[in-house]
Design a protein around this motif. Structure first.
Motif, PDB file in Angstrom:
ATOM      1  N   ARG A 129      -4.888   3.415  13.182  1.00  0.00           N
ATOM      2  CA  ARG A 129      -5.409   3.189  11.835  1.00  0.00           C
ATOM      3  C   ARG A 129      -4.378   2.398  11.039  1.00  0.00           C
ATOM      4  NH1 ARG A 129      -7.015   8.350   8.842  1.00  0.00           N
ATOM      5  NH2 ARG A 129      -8.150   6.825   7.609  1.00  0.00           N
ATOM      6  N   TYR A 130      -4.819   1.680  10.023  1.00  0.00           N
ATOM      7  CA  TYR A 130      -3.930   0.885   9.170  1.00  0.00           C
ATOM      8  C   TYR A 130      -3.027   0.013  10.073  1.00  0.00           C
ATOM      9  CZ  TYR A 130      -5.113   5.145   6.548  1.00  0.00           C
ATOM     10  OH  TYR A 130      -5.763   6.219   5.994  1.00  0.00           O
ATOM     11  N   GLY A 131      -3.617  -0.580  11.083  1.00  0.00           N
ATOM     12  CA  GLY A 131      -2.846  -1.257  12.128  1.00  0.00           C
ATOM     13  C   GLY A 131      -1.875  -2.311  11.621  1.00  0.00           C
ATOM     14  N   VAL A 132      -2.229  -2.986  10.564  1.00  0.00           N
ATOM     15  CA  VAL A 132      -1.353  -4.055  10.086  1.00  0.00           C
ATOM     16  C   VAL A 132      -0.086  -3.477   9.445  1.00  0.00           C
ATOM     17  CG1 VAL A 132      -1.192  -5.974   8.439  1.00  0.00           C
ATOM     18  CG2 VAL A 132      -3.168  -5.772   9.953  1.00  0.00           C
ATOM     19  N   VAL A 133      -0.219  -2.310   8.815  1.00  0.00           N
ATOM     20  CA  VAL A 133       0.978  -1.613   8.342  1.00  0.00           C
ATOM     21  C   VAL A 133       1.842  -1.251   9.556  1.00  0.00           C
ATOM     22  CG1 VAL A 133       1.830   0.476   7.196  1.00  0.00           C
ATOM     23  CG2 VAL A 133      -0.161  -0.723   6.280  1.00  0.00           C
ATOM     24  N   ASN A 179     -12.009 -10.645   2.705  1.00  0.00           N
ATOM     25  CA  ASN A 179     -11.091  -9.564   3.011  1.00  0.00           C
ATOM     26  C   ASN A 179     -11.750  -8.502   3.870  1.00  0.00           C
ATOM     27  OD1 ASN A 179     -10.103 -10.769   0.299  1.00  0.00           O
ATOM     28  ND2 ASN A 179      -8.359  -9.669   1.135  1.00  0.00           N
ATOM     29  N   CYS A 180     -10.963  -7.913   4.731  1.00  0.00           N
ATOM     30  CA  CYS A 180     -11.443  -6.867   5.624  1.00  0.00           C
ATOM     31  C   CYS A 180     -11.707  -5.598   4.812  1.00  0.00           C
ATOM     32  CB  CYS A 180     -10.398  -6.607   6.695  1.00  0.00           C
ATOM     33  SG  CYS A 180     -10.823  -5.263   7.809  1.00  0.00           S
ATOM     34  N   ASP A 181     -12.835  -4.958   5.088  1.00  0.00           N
ATOM     35  CA  ASP A 181     -13.177  -3.734   4.347  1.00  0.00           C
ATOM     36  C   ASP A 181     -13.088  -2.501   5.230  1.00  0.00           C
ATOM     37  OD1 ASP A 181     -15.323  -3.755   6.037  1.00  0.00           O
ATOM     38  OD2 ASP A 181     -16.842  -3.585   4.490  1.00  0.00           O
ATOM     39  N   ARG A 182     -12.387  -2.618   6.338  1.00  0.00           N
ATOM     40  CA  ARG A 182     -12.351  -1.489   7.266  1.00  0.00           C
ATOM     41  C   ARG A 182     -11.274  -0.457   6.927  1.00  0.00           C
ATOM     42  NH1 ARG A 182     -16.802  -0.500   9.124  1.00  0.00           N
ATOM     43  NH2 ARG A 182     -17.276  -1.477   7.149  1.00  0.00           N
ATOM     44  N   CYS A 183     -10.341  -0.830   6.079  1.00  0.00           N
ATOM     45  CA  CYS A 183      -9.343   0.149   5.636  1.00  0.00           C
ATOM     46  C   CYS A 183      -8.690  -0.363   4.362  1.00  0.00           C
ATOM     47  CB  CYS A 183      -8.338   0.455   6.754  1.00  0.00           C
ATOM     48  SG  CYS A 183      -6.824  -0.524   6.730  1.00  0.00           S
ATOM     49  N   PRO A 184      -7.935   0.467   3.660  1.00  0.00           N
ATOM     50  CA  PRO A 184      -7.437   0.072   2.344  1.00  0.00           C
ATOM     51  C   PRO A 184      -6.294  -0.944   2.355  1.00  0.00           C
ATOM     52  CG  PRO A 184      -6.673   2.257   2.896  1.00  0.00           C
ATOM     53  CD  PRO A 184      -7.621   1.874   3.968  1.00  0.00           C
ATOM     54  N   VAL A 185      -5.911  -1.431   3.541  1.00  0.00           N
ATOM     55  CA  VAL A 185      -4.903  -2.494   3.541  1.00  0.00           C
ATOM     56  C   VAL A 185      -5.529  -3.769   2.963  1.00  0.00           C
ATOM     57  CG1 VAL A 185      -3.264  -3.828   4.943  1.00  0.00           C
ATOM     58  CG2 VAL A 185      -3.741  -1.451   5.529  1.00  0.00           C
ATOM     59  N   GLY A 186      -6.806  -3.997   3.299  1.00  0.00           N
ATOM     60  CA  GLY A 186      -7.539  -5.129   2.703  1.00  0.00           C
ATOM     61  C   GLY A 186      -7.079  -6.488   3.177  1.00  0.00           C
ATOM     62  N   CYS A 187      -6.805  -6.609   4.464  1.00  0.00           N
ATOM     63  CA  CYS A 187      -6.276  -7.855   5.025  1.00  0.00           C
ATOM     64  C   CYS A 187      -7.182  -9.058   4.772  1.00  0.00           C
ATOM     65  CB  CYS A 187      -6.127  -7.694   6.528  1.00  0.00           C
ATOM     66  SG  CYS A 187      -4.923  -6.446   6.955  1.00  0.00           S
ATOM     67  N   GLY A 188      -6.551 -10.217   4.619  1.00  0.00           N
ATOM     68  CA  GLY A 188      -7.308 -11.455   4.498  1.00  0.00           C
ATOM     69  C   GLY A 188      -7.853 -11.851   5.858  1.00  0.00           C
ATOM     70  N   VAL A 199      -2.015 -11.446  10.363  1.00  0.00           N
ATOM     71  CA  VAL A 199      -2.051 -10.345  11.337  1.00  0.00           C
ATOM     72  C   VAL A 199      -3.269  -9.459  11.065  1.00  0.00           C
ATOM     73  CG1 VAL A 199      -0.768  -8.363  12.245  1.00  0.00           C
ATOM     74  CG2 VAL A 199       0.460 -10.393  11.445  1.00  0.00           C
ATOM     75  N   LEU A 200      -3.941  -9.030  12.125  1.00  0.00           N
ATOM     76  CA  LEU A 200      -5.051  -8.081  11.974  1.00  0.00           C
ATOM     77  C   LEU A 200      -4.852  -6.944  12.969  1.00  0.00           C
ATOM     78  CD1 LEU A 200      -8.264 -10.320  11.745  1.00  0.00           C
ATOM     79  CD2 LEU A 200      -6.928  -9.354   9.869  1.00  0.00           C
ATOM     80  N   CYS A 201      -5.741  -5.968  12.883  1.00  0.00           N
ATOM     81  CA  CYS A 201      -5.727  -4.898  13.873  1.00  0.00           C
ATOM     82  C   CYS A 201      -7.100  -4.841  14.541  1.00  0.00           C
ATOM     83  CB  CYS A 201      -5.374  -3.567  13.219  1.00  0.00           C
ATOM     84  SG  CYS A 201      -6.742  -2.840  12.309  1.00  0.00           S
ATOM     85  N   LYS A 202      -7.201  -4.014  15.550  1.00  0.00           N
ATOM     86  CA  LYS A 202      -8.451  -3.875  16.304  1.00  0.00           C
ATOM     87  C   LYS A 202      -9.626  -3.513  15.393  1.00  0.00           C
ATOM     88  CE  LYS A 202      -8.998  -0.045  18.729  1.00  0.00           C
ATOM     89  NZ  LYS A 202      -8.739   0.920  19.808  1.00  0.00           N
ATOM     90  N   ASN A 203      -9.363  -2.602  14.456  1.00  0.00           N
ATOM     91  CA  ASN A 203     -10.441  -2.135  13.580  1.00  0.00           C
ATOM     92  C   ASN A 203     -10.989  -3.251  12.707  1.00  0.00           C
ATOM     93  OD1 ASN A 203      -9.678   0.237  14.670  1.00  0.00           O
ATOM     94  ND2 ASN A 203      -8.725   1.071  12.829  1.00  0.00           N
ATOM     95  N   GLY A 204     -10.152  -4.228  12.397  1.00  0.00           N
ATOM     96  CA  GLY A 204     -10.601  -5.321  11.552  1.00  0.00           C
ATOM     97  C   GLY A 204     -11.142  -6.481  12.352  1.00  0.00           C
ATOM     98  N   ARG A 205     -10.538  -6.747  13.510  1.00  0.00           N
ATOM     99  CA  ARG A 205     -10.915  -7.943  14.256  1.00  0.00           C
ATOM    100  C   ARG A 205     -12.099  -7.717  15.193  1.00  0.00           C
ATOM    101  NH1 ARG A 205      -7.748 -12.615  15.443  1.00  0.00           N
ATOM    102  NH2 ARG A 205      -5.830 -11.526  14.909  1.00  0.00           N
TER     103      ARG A 205
HETATM  104  S1  SF4 Z   1      -5.250  -3.068   8.776  1.00  0.00           S
HETATM  105 FE1  SF4 Z   1      -6.930  -3.553  10.154  1.00  0.00          FE
HETATM  106  S2  SF4 Z   1      -8.695  -2.427   9.378  1.00  0.00           S
HETATM  107 FE2  SF4 Z   1      -7.133  -2.439   7.788  1.00  0.00          FE
HETATM  108  S3  SF4 Z   1      -7.706  -4.150   6.490  1.00  0.00           S
HETATM  109 FE3  SF4 Z   1      -6.207  -4.891   7.989  1.00  0.00          FE
HETATM  110  S4  SF4 Z   1      -7.446  -5.658   9.686  1.00  0.00           S
HETATM  111 FE4  SF4 Z   1      -8.776  -4.415   8.413  1.00  0.00          FE
END
Ligand code: SF4
Ligand code: SF4
Ligand code: SF4
Ligand code: SF4
Lengths: 549, 180
Positions: free
Chosen positions: A365-369, A225-234, A259-265
């Motif tokens: 921020r929270y790009g996936v949301v 899981n992504c640890d870059r924000c509290p969405v916690g994407c797989g 789906v991911l965002c720039k901060n996670g990918r």
């Molecule tokens: S929204 Fe972006 S930064 Fe947040 S957990 Fe998902 S991929 Fe990671």
């Protein structure tokens, strides 16, 4: 829903109404070759690899033809195979498919089909035209010479990401992927979510950083899981040796469905702050490397006077370790409490008709949301009311400043299912917002593990003490005479070195296992994917040393 | 034992495909023991296949009038013509030049190269003239069998030659069919 009976390759099957021939065949264990089809995207029917015989008339694309009662389908007669081979020949011949110098060779769905069908030469003299290549994007390269016009990139960008950056322009062999309206990638509205690269079946869209560093079969794929924000994407992390090649979204994750965002990918893989690889002590203005024993001896001596400030980016286990060791002198460096507690989950975003986004730019921020909202707002399945929401205001007619909060609320109230989405809110605004009885509230915690701080009962406090121990990846501090400043940190930036007295290296990102609590309160575990450099102290090492101070 | 003659040559290629041919190692001896006779090749004194050669093998793309001549000669004199490697099969990396005007290309290669001092573009009757376009072998002559790969594996080459020796139609599948 009703059932439909049909025959595929002589096999009697029964499937739910509304399925495509492709889906029905899959259920029956019959494989039909595809190229433009993608499980997560709407059927498109562009490539014609999946043609089948289904009733009179022309062959039909299985991915875009729905089953009907009594249908008789044939999926691989010699005639069909010949048509598919011709389609393949046309696809290979139209643009540059010289695999020997293509980044995607060995990881290309077009090439796989070529192998499967035994294509060993080109029937048609290939490729007379030169198509554009766009290298302007920081993370992505688009080579239209390798594009098969499957439109997966554009479909994913719109249907999944909600970004609507890509489309196809022109007709026939002159068709090209269009970025905005004839824009270069770097100047476009692209938010660098990377979905287009993840779905591209060929070498037309490639990840710049991972290029030529290894093929799929040479990499191990680790789900975490992504640890870059509290969405916690797989995420799926591609690792080769002790190196992260790339991060892809996990299609099976219940949180983000790929789906991911720039901060996670991308961002963590481009991190370039200098790493701290050994404890260092400043004496008389000079930094000297010291042993971990020595470092913890200093901490032990200062223990009585020290106050600890923890970032919310840290794994639960590390937060816990400091809390057990230093008890009531442990605080959160940043805000912890929501302005208004959450009453909604991510699921509520799926069928809301109105989103009220306040004070947060969900493209940043929270790009996936952001994707979850944008992909419903842009096709006008829902309305977006943006209040100081940065670049989000560009996709809505309802964009307001804080001073117009009442108008914004009035507009939002017209909806039946309203979800308010926010992180921190300025004074006055949260009071206005929380009195709405009909709204659901989705609080986006400030940091990846703010929820863990909350669970441990660690409160926020502004650092004022003389002896401060900071723990985190973005530490900055003021300094007054007589201060003693310790930082447990992965990075030794010049700014931090100018104020700190003692630096202790900690693991970062995928170097350590750790628990994170997502905005929905779910516990997810970030795996250790790479081994940290020698000298960096793991969560476990720090925890056991803290027990002894 | 029936003898099967083979001639080979390279056109615009890097010789890598011929290296792969040699990579068959002891299997090359095996094929020879089974009747394969290697006649004209780039490393023999005899450069031109005799009329009625059974198998002609060509590596490389067709880029100059010389290549075109060799391709036609092989087609005329060999019963079976095999395109060996990506350049012969598809045109390969050489086709990159199709998008740059020839004069510019030659200047870049022979005159403007950073390490070149007083360079000049070689000319003369012994040097082939560039065709307008660099092509796969099958754009110039009829090809019977294809062995793609850059270079093709020794296993793939062995499979094709062995099949021909045994009178079967060669077909490359799975691990043996590779475009890189
Ligand atoms: S929204 Fe972006 S930064 Fe947040 S957990 Fe998902 S991929 Fe990671
Ligand atoms: S996109 Fe696929 S088929 Fe085309 S050159 Fe690259 S690997 Fe080969
Ligand atoms: S990176 Fe994301 S936003 Fe940018 S073009 Fe690709 S899918 Fe669209
Ligand atoms: S860039 Fe890739 S995903 Fe987009 S249309 Fe071309 S081949 Fe398909």
């Amino acid at each position: 829903m009703g059932k439909v009976r049909l025959k595929i390759d002589g096999k009697e099957i029964e499937v739910e109404e509304g399925k495509t021939i492709l889906e029905a065949a899959k259920e029956a264990g019959i494989e039909i070759p595809t190229l433009c089809y993608h499980e997560k995207l709407l059927p498109y029917g562009a490539c014609r690899m999946c043609v089948v015989e289904a009733g009179p008339g022309a062959l039909k694309p299985a991915c875009a033809t729905y089953v009907t009662d009594g249908m008789e389908v044939k999926t691989s007669t010699p005639e069909i195979q010949e048509v598919r081979m011709t389609v393949l020949q046309l696809l290979f011949g139209e643009r540059n498919h010289y695999c020997m110098y293509c980044e995607s060779s060995g990881n290309c769905e077009l090439q796989d089909l070529g192998y499967k069908f035994g294509l060993d030469h080109f029937e048609f003299p290939p490729y007379e035209d030169k198509y554009p290549v766009d290298v302007s994007h920081p993370y992505i390269l688009l080579d239209q010479n390798r594009c098969v016009l499957c439109r997966r990139c554009a479909r994913a960008c719109a249907e999944l990401g909600g970004h609507f950056v890509l489309e196809v322009k022109n007709r026939g062999y002159q068709s090209l992927i269009n970025i905005d309206l004839n824009n270069q990638f770097a100047q476009s509205s692209c938010v660098s979510c990377g979905l287009c690269v993840q779905v591209c079946p060929t070498g037309a869209l490639v990840d710049k950083r991972a290029s030529y560093l290894g093929r799929k079969e040479q990499a191990e794929v680790i789900k975490t899981n992504c640890d870059r924000c509290p969405v916690g994407c797989g995420i799926e992390v591609y690792r080769r040796a002790n190196f992260i090649l790339k991060v892809y979204g996990d299609w099976d994750s219940p949180i983000n469905q790929g789906v991911l965002c720039k901060n996670g990918r991308y961002l963590p893989l481009y991190e370039d702050r200098p790493r701290l690889n050994a404890p260092k002590l400043k004496e008389g203005g000079i930094w000297t490397q010291i042993s971990p024993e020595m470092a913890f001896k200093v901490i032990s001596e200062k223990k009585g006077a020290a106050t600890v400030f923890l970032e919310g980016s840290l794994p639960l286990e590390l937060l816990q370790a400091f809390k057990s060791a230093l008890g009531d002198r442990v605080f959160a460096l940043n805000e912890v409490n929501p302005p208004i507690p959450s009453t909604a989950t991510l699921k509520d975003l799926e069928d809301a008709d109105t989103y009220l986004v306040v004070g947060v730019d969900l493209n940043e921020r929270y790009g996936v949301v952001g994707s979850m909202i944008k992909r419903r707002v842009v096709p006008q399945n829902a309305r977006l009311i943006a209040v100081e929401a940065g670049s989000l205001s560009g996709i809505t007619d309802f964009s307001y400043e804080y001073k117009d909060i009442d108008t914004a609320l009035g507009e939002a109230r017209k909806g039946e299912k309203v979800v308010a989405v926010y992180s921190s809110l300025p004074e006055g605004i949260s009071e206005r917002l929380e009195t709405e009885s009909g709204f659901k509230y989705l609080f986006l915690p400030y940091e990846a593990n703010t929820m863990a701080l909350k669970e441990l009962g660690i409160e926020h406090k502004v650092p004022q003490e003389k002896v401060k121990i900071y723990v985190g990846e973005n530490i900055s501090s003021a300094r007054s005479p007589g201060d003693f400043i310790v930082a447990f940190t992965p990075f030794e930036t010049p700014e931090l070195k100018s104020v700190a007295d003692l630096l202790i290296p900690i693991t970062w990102y995928l170097e350590d296992e750790g628990t994170f609590i997502t905005l929905e309160g779910k516990k997810v575990v970030r795996q250790r994917v790479v081994t940290p450099a020698e000298g960096v102290l793991t969560v476990e090492e720090i925890s056991s040393r803290l027990l002894k101070i | 034992m029936k003898k099967i003659t083979l001639a080979s040559d390279w056109l615009e290629g890097c010789a890598g495909c011929h290296m792969s041919l040699l990579d068959m190692d002891e299997r090359l001896v095996e094929l020879i023991n089974e009747g394969l006779v290697i006649t004209a090749t780039p490393i023999t004194d005899l450069k031109v296949p005799a009329f009625g050669t059974d198998i002609g093998v060509l590596e490389g793309a067709v880029a100059t009038d010389h290549h075109e001549e060799v391709a036609k000669l092989f087609r005329e004199r060999c019963k079976i013509l095999v395109a060996l490697g990506d350049c012969a099969v598809f045109g390969g990396i050489n086709t990159m030049r199709n998008y740059i005007p020839i004069e510019e290309l030659l200047k870049r290669g022979y005159v403007n190269t950073e390490s070149t001092v007083e360079g000049k573009i070689p000319q003369g009757p012994g040097i082939g003239k560039h065709l307008k376009k660099c092509m796969a072998l099958n754009e110039v002559v009829k090809v019977d069998f294809y062995i793609p790969g850059c270079p093709p594996s020794a296993d793939a080459i062995y499979k094709v030659l062995k099949d021909i020796l045994e009178g079967k139609t060669p077909e490359l599948k799975e691990e043996l069919l590779k475009y890189d």
